[in-house]
Design a protein around this motif. Structure first.
Motif, PDB file in Angstrom:
ATOM      1  N   UNK A  82       6.604  18.655  -2.593  1.00  0.00           N
ATOM      2  CA  UNK A  82       6.918  17.239  -2.830  1.00  0.00           C
ATOM      3  C   UNK A  82       6.064  16.308  -1.969  1.00  0.00           C
ATOM      4  N   UNK A  83       4.834  16.722  -1.684  1.00  0.00           N
ATOM      5  CA  UNK A  83       3.931  15.879  -0.896  1.00  0.00           C
ATOM      6  C   UNK A  83       2.668  15.640  -1.705  1.00  0.00           C
ATOM      7  N   UNK A  84       1.785  14.808  -1.163  1.00  0.00           N
ATOM      8  CA  UNK A  84       0.546  14.467  -1.836  1.00  0.00           C
ATOM      9  C   UNK A  84       0.703  13.223  -2.694  1.00  0.00           C
ATOM     10  N   UNK A  85      -0.406  12.542  -2.917  1.00  0.00           N
ATOM     11  CA  UNK A  85      -0.403  11.354  -3.762  1.00  0.00           C
ATOM     12  C   UNK A  85      -1.501  11.487  -4.808  1.00  0.00           C
ATOM     13  N   UNK A  86      -1.442  10.608  -5.811  1.00  0.00           N
ATOM     14  CA  UNK A  86      -2.432  10.658  -6.877  1.00  0.00           C
ATOM     15  C   UNK A  86      -2.852   9.256  -7.288  1.00  0.00           C
ATOM     16  N   UNK A  87      -4.163   9.079  -7.395  1.00  0.00           N
ATOM     17  CA  UNK A  87      -4.742   7.869  -7.973  1.00  0.00           C
ATOM     18  C   UNK A  87      -5.080   8.221  -9.416  1.00  0.00           C
ATOM     19  N   UNK A  88      -4.500   7.485 -10.369  1.00  0.00           N
ATOM     20  CA  UNK A  88      -4.569   7.870 -11.776  1.00  0.00           C
ATOM     21  C   UNK A  88      -5.027   6.696 -12.640  1.00  0.00           C
ATOM     22  N   UNK A 103       3.422   8.870 -18.429  1.00  0.00           N
ATOM     23  CA  UNK A 103       4.447   9.767 -17.908  1.00  0.00           C
ATOM     24  C   UNK A 103       4.464   9.811 -16.385  1.00  0.00           C
ATOM     25  N   UNK A 104       3.295   9.644 -15.764  1.00  0.00           N
ATOM     26  CA  UNK A 104       3.172   9.779 -14.311  1.00  0.00           C
ATOM     27  C   UNK A 104       2.954   8.415 -13.671  1.00  0.00           C
ATOM     28  N   UNK A 105       3.838   7.475 -13.989  1.00  0.00           N
ATOM     29  CA  UNK A 105       3.648   6.104 -13.513  1.00  0.00           C
ATOM     30  C   UNK A 105       4.064   5.923 -12.055  1.00  0.00           C
ATOM     31  N   UNK A 106       4.524   6.999 -11.408  1.00  0.00           N
ATOM     32  CA  UNK A 106       4.774   6.926  -9.968  1.00  0.00           C
ATOM     33  C   UNK A 106       3.511   7.209  -9.159  1.00  0.00           C
ATOM     34  N   UNK A 107       2.411   7.473  -9.856  1.00  0.00           N
ATOM     35  CA  UNK A 107       1.118   7.582  -9.164  1.00  0.00           C
ATOM     36  C   UNK A 107       0.593   6.185  -8.865  1.00  0.00           C
ATOM     37  N   UNK A 142       6.765  11.360  -0.906  1.00  0.00           N
ATOM     38  CA  UNK A 142       7.796  12.271  -1.377  1.00  0.00           C
ATOM     39  C   UNK A 142       8.571  11.684  -2.562  1.00  0.00           C
ATOM     40  N   UNK A 143       8.901  10.406  -2.472  1.00  0.00           N
ATOM     41  CA  UNK A 143       9.640   9.747  -3.558  1.00  0.00           C
ATOM     42  C   UNK A 143       8.830   9.757  -4.850  1.00  0.00           C
ATOM     43  N   UNK A 181      -4.534   2.530  -0.986  1.00  0.00           N
ATOM     44  CA  UNK A 181      -3.073   2.562  -1.041  1.00  0.00           C
ATOM     45  C   UNK A 181      -2.561   3.992  -0.972  1.00  0.00           C
ATOM     46  N   UNK A 182      -3.242   4.896  -1.668  1.00  0.00           N
ATOM     47  CA  UNK A 182      -2.816   6.297  -1.650  1.00  0.00           C
ATOM     48  C   UNK A 182      -2.990   6.904  -0.255  1.00  0.00           C
ATOM     49  N   UNK A 183      -4.094   6.585   0.402  1.00  0.00           N
ATOM     50  CA  UNK A 183      -4.333   7.106   1.748  1.00  0.00           C
ATOM     51  C   UNK A 183      -3.338   6.541   2.754  1.00  0.00           C
ATOM     52  N   UNK A 184      -2.863   5.316   2.516  1.00  0.00           N
ATOM     53  CA  UNK A 184      -1.965   4.650   3.464  1.00  0.00           C
ATOM     54  C   UNK A 184      -0.490   4.944   3.194  1.00  0.00           C
ATOM     55  N   UNK A 185      -0.181   5.644   2.126  1.00  0.00           N
ATOM     56  CA  UNK A 185       1.218   5.884   1.761  1.00  0.00           C
ATOM     57  C   UNK A 185       1.957   6.645   2.860  1.00  0.00           C
ATOM     58  N   UNK A 186       3.182   6.246   3.129  1.00  0.00           N
ATOM     59  CA  UNK A 186       3.999   6.911   4.138  1.00  0.00           C
ATOM     60  C   UNK A 186       4.524   8.243   3.593  1.00  0.00           C
ATOM     61  N   UNK A 187       4.933   9.153   4.465  1.00  0.00           N
ATOM     62  CA  UNK A 187       5.516  10.410   3.986  1.00  0.00           C
ATOM     63  C   UNK A 187       6.698  10.196   3.037  1.00  0.00           C
ATOM     64  N   UNK A 188       7.536   9.187   3.347  1.00  0.00           N
ATOM     65  CA  UNK A 188       8.696   8.917   2.497  1.00  0.00           C
ATOM     66  C   UNK A 188       8.256   8.438   1.118  1.00  0.00           C
ATOM     67  N   UNK A 189       7.256   7.562   1.074  1.00  0.00           N
ATOM     68  CA  UNK A 189       6.754   7.057  -0.208  1.00  0.00           C
ATOM     69  C   UNK A 189       6.117   8.170  -1.018  1.00  0.00           C
TER      70      UNK A 189
END
Length: 458
Positions: free
Chosen positions: A382-388, A397-401, A428-429, A418-426
């Motif tokens: 449940x970690x990692x971020x995506x620029x899409x 479908x993946x609008x939380x990216x 994960x959510x 924004x993706x690089x700056x995202x907090x761990x909580x953000x």
């Protein structure tokens, strides 16, 4: 005269690739993953090309499927496949990111090969069989097959985008393509707007009167509907849980040093936005927004259609830009871009997904983009971020990216930051929300929903 198979899949390629020992191995693609179990369960047949020029081998059995190869000459590979399919239809259907090329002899070869596929299918399908035809290389097949075998239940699925009316109208012999697709009982697309484009064209080009998601043609009702394709989530999760894969991921992080990893995994194709991605990254480095000490970009570019001039030119431009970035911002033993012009195994890709801090999926246009879904499925932590990219089918479908306009370099830069700056909580959510979507919409569900709508085998 009909054959004996109640379920037949028709695709440009067979469900197998040539193996090093001279035999065959199952192809790794998403279509094979989805449809192979159905073909095997029903004792069905698969009609397709082996991938090389020459006479077709005799039909053979493979893992519960009857495979019926279709042969292509060297000239047909050039004209039907690399020409009409990939230098005319592909760019046009991807919003003309590159200018489509039109040649009469390419169109003639496309028609000839489509006729050969239709003939082969008609010969193996049983009376009243369900036939599922796939993708842009075979858009004339449903109509040709309908002429020979009106008893069949025919479905067609387009894996790439279907263009706006204004672009489709540029296609020579455009009405023939539309009639070919209307030979199917069900025409499936990745997105609802594509289905509406198709129905609108039936009115403009053929004078038909579509209603919501269907149109009457040839005394039949043809349904046009969206069926977003997906992936085998269980397979990706099994890879992600493999201790060897996890060890590969840790090793990759160690090799790259204490830096955050941006990852791109694409076929080397002008629709994938690789050049724009590199430009945005170079500007971030030049501005000092990111540094080589803090961030590294790994770009996997799988070789694709390298006999086509547009792809050769793209490779030169991409490699020139990678060299420029590494020359300007790199240090000895520490490059800001690691560029891999090579194919990677599924296990190697999953290790990269696990290692990546930010997955960068920024095509200029894409029917779906399964790499985005694979990344989400792999992130069992449940970690990692995506620029899409907004212009992928996956964006719906993946609008939380972090959604971006890849044509706008400033917006690309904004999304990366924004993706690089995202907090761990953000992080994960967002990842939990995307994983719930991907786990609910699997490739098996996609196949079942299409075949249920077609009213055929499932």
């Amino acid at each position: 005269m009909s054959g004996g198979y109640k379920f037949v899949v028709v695709a440009n390629r067979l469900a197998v690739d040539a193996a090093e020992d001279g035999g065959w191995k199952r192809s790794p693609g998403g279509l094979v993953t989805a449809v192979h179990p159905i073909v095997r369960r029903l004792g069905g047949a698969w009609v397709g090309w082996t991938g090389g020029p020459g006479e077709a081998p005799e039909p053979f059995e493979f893992d519960g499927m009857r495979l019926h190869p279709v042969g292509l000459s060297e000239d047909e590979v050039d004209r039907y496949y690399e020409g009409q399919s990939n230098a005319t239809v592909w760019p046009l259907f991807h919003d003309a990111v590159e200018q489509p090329v039109h040649h009469r002899e390419w169109r003639e070869a496309y028609e000839t090969v489509n006729r050969r596929f239709a003939d082969a299918t008609a010969a193996v399908a049983a009376e009243g069989a369900t036939v599922w035809v796939h993708d842009y290389q075979l858009m004339l097949v449903p109509g040709m097959l309908r002429e020979q075998r009106p008893d069949l239940r025919i479905g067609f699925f387009l894996h790439i985008p279907f263009p706006p009316v204004e672009l489709f109208m540029q296609l020579p012999r455009r009405a023939d393509i539309l009639r070919g697709l209307l030979g199917a009982d069900l025409v499936g697309f990745q997105r609802p707007l594509a289905a509406q484009n198709f129905l609108q064209l039936s009115r403009i080009l053929l004078g038909l009167e579509p209603k919501e998601e269907s149109v009457e043609f040839g005394g039949r009702t043809v349904v046009a509907r969206a069926f977003p394709i997906s992936i085998d989530v269980d397979e990706i999760e099994r890879e992600a849980a493999d201790p060897e894969v996890q060890a590969q991921a840790r090793h990759l992080r160690q090799e790259l040093g204490d830096r955050r990893l941006l990852l791109g995994v694409d076929r080397l194709d002008y629709t994938k936005g690789i050049e724009q991605r590199l430009k945005a990254y170079r500007e971030l480095l030049a501005e000092g927004t990111v540094s080589n000490d803090d961030v590294v970009l790994v770009q996997v570019a799988t070789p694709s259609r390298m006999r086509v001039q547009q792809y050769q030119d793209l490779r030169e431009r991409v490699e020139r830009e990678v060299g420029r970035i590494n020359g300007e911002f790199g240090e000895v033993g520490r490059a800001p871009v690691h560029y891999l012009f090579q194919s990677r195994s599924r296990a190697e890709l999953v290790a990269m997904y696990l290692a990546a801090d930010v997955m960068v999926v920024t095509p200029l246009r894409d029917g779906m983009n399964l790499v985005a879904k694979e990344y989400v499925a792999a992130r069992v932590d449940d970690d990692g971020t995506m620029v899409l990219s907004e212009f992928t089918g996956a964006a719906a479908e993946l609008d939380a990216s972090f959604l971006v306009n890849p044509h706008d370099v400033e917006d690309l830069k904004r999304g990366l930051c924004a993706a690089l700056a995202a907090t761990p909580e953000d992080r994960s959510t967002r990842m939990r929300a995307m994983r719930a979507t991907v786990k609910d919409h699997t490739v098996d569900r996609w196949a079942r929903e299409f075949l249920d709508a077609l009213g055929g085998a499932s």
